[in-house]
Design an enzyme around this catalytic site. Structure first.
Site, mmCIF file in Angstrom:
data_model
loop_
_atom_site.group_PDB
_atom_site.id
_atom_site.type_symbol
_atom_site.label_atom_id
_atom_site.label_comp_id
_atom_site.label_asym_id
_atom_site.label_seq_id
_atom_site.Cartn_x
_atom_site.Cartn_y
_atom_site.Cartn_z
ATOM 1 C CG ASN A 26 -0.476 -0.092 2.481
ATOM 2 O OD1 ASN A 26 0.707 -0.360 2.654
ATOM 3 N ND2 ASN A 26 -1.302 0.125 3.482
ATOM 4 C CD GLU A 46 7.999 1.060 10.579
ATOM 5 O OE1 GLU A 46 8.641 0.092 10.171
ATOM 6 O OE2 GLU A 46 6.972 1.483 10.000
ATOM 7 C CD GLU A 93 2.139 0.241 10.479
ATOM 8 O OE1 GLU A 93 1.049 -0.357 10.265
ATOM 9 O OE2 GLU A 93 2.572 1.169 9.787
#
Ligand code: ADP
Length: 483
Positions: free
Chosen positions: A156, A464, A255
């Site tokens: 994505n 992050e 994540e």
């Protein structure tokens, strides 16, 4: 087929050179806007992935580490190469992902931002001596590279996701073996072409492997020479990686999925809330882990807010992103399209009503899903319980602050959330009550290189971006000196 000076090789990159693909195995990459095959990319074998790990191991320097200045230069060179090639990298990204061209090029800027941030803050990884002298010793803390890292990214954000991981890994001095999603390997190949041409990194510092996730995942999970994996993707695969690395107790940065609540109180600026929701929800075709997934609107303003959304949504254009002035591109593939359709059908069957968009029967062929708004959504509907990953805006009504905090948290996920209210104290209470790693107050913005981002609960482990992200790829080593 796609033509680009950044795609002259469609193979892996191991130990500082492009691989030959002697076995000739390839997989197809599609343009989701046209359905055409635009490239055939090398699919790598287990032994090639092992070679990539060995190359990484040979580039790891522990006793004479790469200096901060050297590492900073790598980061600056990658940043500059991305900035100088933003249009071409964005064009490649647009063609394999489908997001509008401008948005794709904006993602390249976003990626460059992570290399820039790490280059400017890398000094934070320098060793320091603590001021106290407990136990009659001088205590120095060093930040050692974790080692060779496996970086696994989803489709994505084909350049954004790797930038978050690779910038911090390089800042730490960690070599990496990188696996992009099979839907979007071309942007990664373009990045490797740029790194090959514009940086002076040692052979083996960055390695690219592509192909079957099961083959690549197995080597990365089982190799004792890979002490850390950084993965962005589904919670299902994240759980598998936790299980498959348990024996070796690997360090994991994960994540994972989201199910973002977007809460609009009756004292909110409704126009601003609607504008922010549109920008947030339709970015990447609604296929981002920070896209609002459940829109909670106070019952007093639900009709007014629905009208504002419909007004905006009805003006949006859907089409091939390469054409420039399109708001929304296609979904990534048929499975993605069918999931959004199923969520819409399920909601309408269970009593939701359509505010803007088309009935499921009128959606037609292709992967273009129109922006759609529905209301009267309830907890048992699929679009409330699961991450839709598409341009569907489901509105659910609420009455009280306590009720909406409880509803927002009624998910195993905890990545992004948003609250719109004019009352600062309420905003603070709601943000503190929502168990999400990101909580926008009067903004629908997602992450930025300067701030930490990551999930609570089943949305992941680690951060992050920001200094927290910079520290993900180091191990603190404490050296007390006696005399
Ligand atoms: P998405 O729904 O975004 O495709 P996935 O979790 O399926 O999310 O995939 C994200 C990334 O993880 C992709 O690069 C995919 O190929 C990779 N992947 C999928 N399964 C595994 C696995 N078992 N081991 C390692 N990587 C995997």
């Amino acid at each position: 087929m796609i033509e680009s000076p950044l795609l002259e090789k469609l193979n892996g990159y191991i130990g500082g050179r492009w691989t030959d693909n002697v076995q000739g195995n390839t997989f197809d990459v599609y343009n989701p806007a046209t359905g055409d095959v635009i490239a055939k990319v090398a699919s790598m074998s287990e032994s090639e992935v092992e070679d990539a790990v060995a190359a990484g191991k040979s580039a790891l320097r522990l006793t004479s580490p790469y200096s901060i200045e050297t590492r900073r230069k790598w980061l600056e060179d990658i940043r500059d190469a991305l900035k100088a090639n933003r249009e071409e990298v964005g064009r490649i990204l647009c063609m394999e992902h489908g997001k509008p061209l401008q948005e794709a090029q904006g993602e390249v800027d976003y990626a460059a931002g992570f290399f820039d941030y790490c280059s400017k803050h890398i000094q934070a990884l320098d060793a320091h001596t603590i001021p106290e002298k407990p136990k009659d010793c001088t205590w120095t803390v060093h930040y050692r590279p974790v080692g060779v890292t496996g970086l696994i990214t989803p489709w994505n954000f084909p350049i954004g996701m790797i930038a978050k991981k690779l910038s911090a890994a390089l800042a730490a001095g960690c070599p990496s073996v990188i696996k992009p999603a099979s839907e979007t390997p071309l942007t990664m190949i373009a990045l490797f072409t740029l790194m090959d041409q514009h940086t002076d990194m040692p052979d083996g510092m960055v390695n690219l492997v592509m192909g079957k996730a099961s083959v690549i995942g197995k080597v990365l999970c089982e190799s004792p020479d890979v002490p850390m994996l950084s993965f962005t993707g589904s919670t299902e695969v994240g759980r598998k990686l936790i299980q498959d690395t348990a024996d070796q107790v690997k360090k994991l940065a994960l994540e994972l999925g989201g199910n973002a609540p977007f809460i609009v109180f009756d004292d909110a600026d409704l126009d601003a809330a609607a504008d922010n929701l549109i920008a947030n929800k339709f970015r990447g075709g609604g296929q981002t882990c920070v896209c609002a997934n459940r829109i909670f609107v106070h019952e007093k303003v639900a009709d007014a807010f629905g009208e504002k959304l419909a007004e905006r949504v009805n003006k949006m254009t859907v089409g091939d992103g390469i054409n420039g002035d399109v708001d929304l591109g296609p979904l990534i593939n048929k499975a993605g399209f069918d999931k959004v359709k199923r969520h819409l059908e399920d909601a309408l069957e269970q009593g939701a009503s359509l505010v803007a968009g088309k009935q499921p029967g009128d959606l037609g062929d292709g992967l273009f899903f129109p922006p759609t708004v529905i209301t009267d959504v309830t907890r048992d509907m699929c679009c409330y319980r699961e991450e839709t990953f598409g341009p569907l805006v489901p509105m659910a009504l609420f009455r009280t602050e306590e009720e909406v905090i409880e509803a927002g948290n009624d998910t195993e996920f905890g990545l992004a959330s948003y609250v719109f209210t004019g009352d600062a104290e309420r905003a603070q209470r709601v943000a503190a009550g929502l168990r999400f790693g990101h909580c926008g107050w009067n903004t629908g913005t997602g992450p930025t290189p300067e701030a930490p981002f990551g999930g609570m609960k089943a949305s992941g482990i680690g951060r992050e971006g920001g200094l927290e992200g910079l520290f993900e790829f180091v191990e603190a080593q404490t050296v007390p000196r006696g005399f």
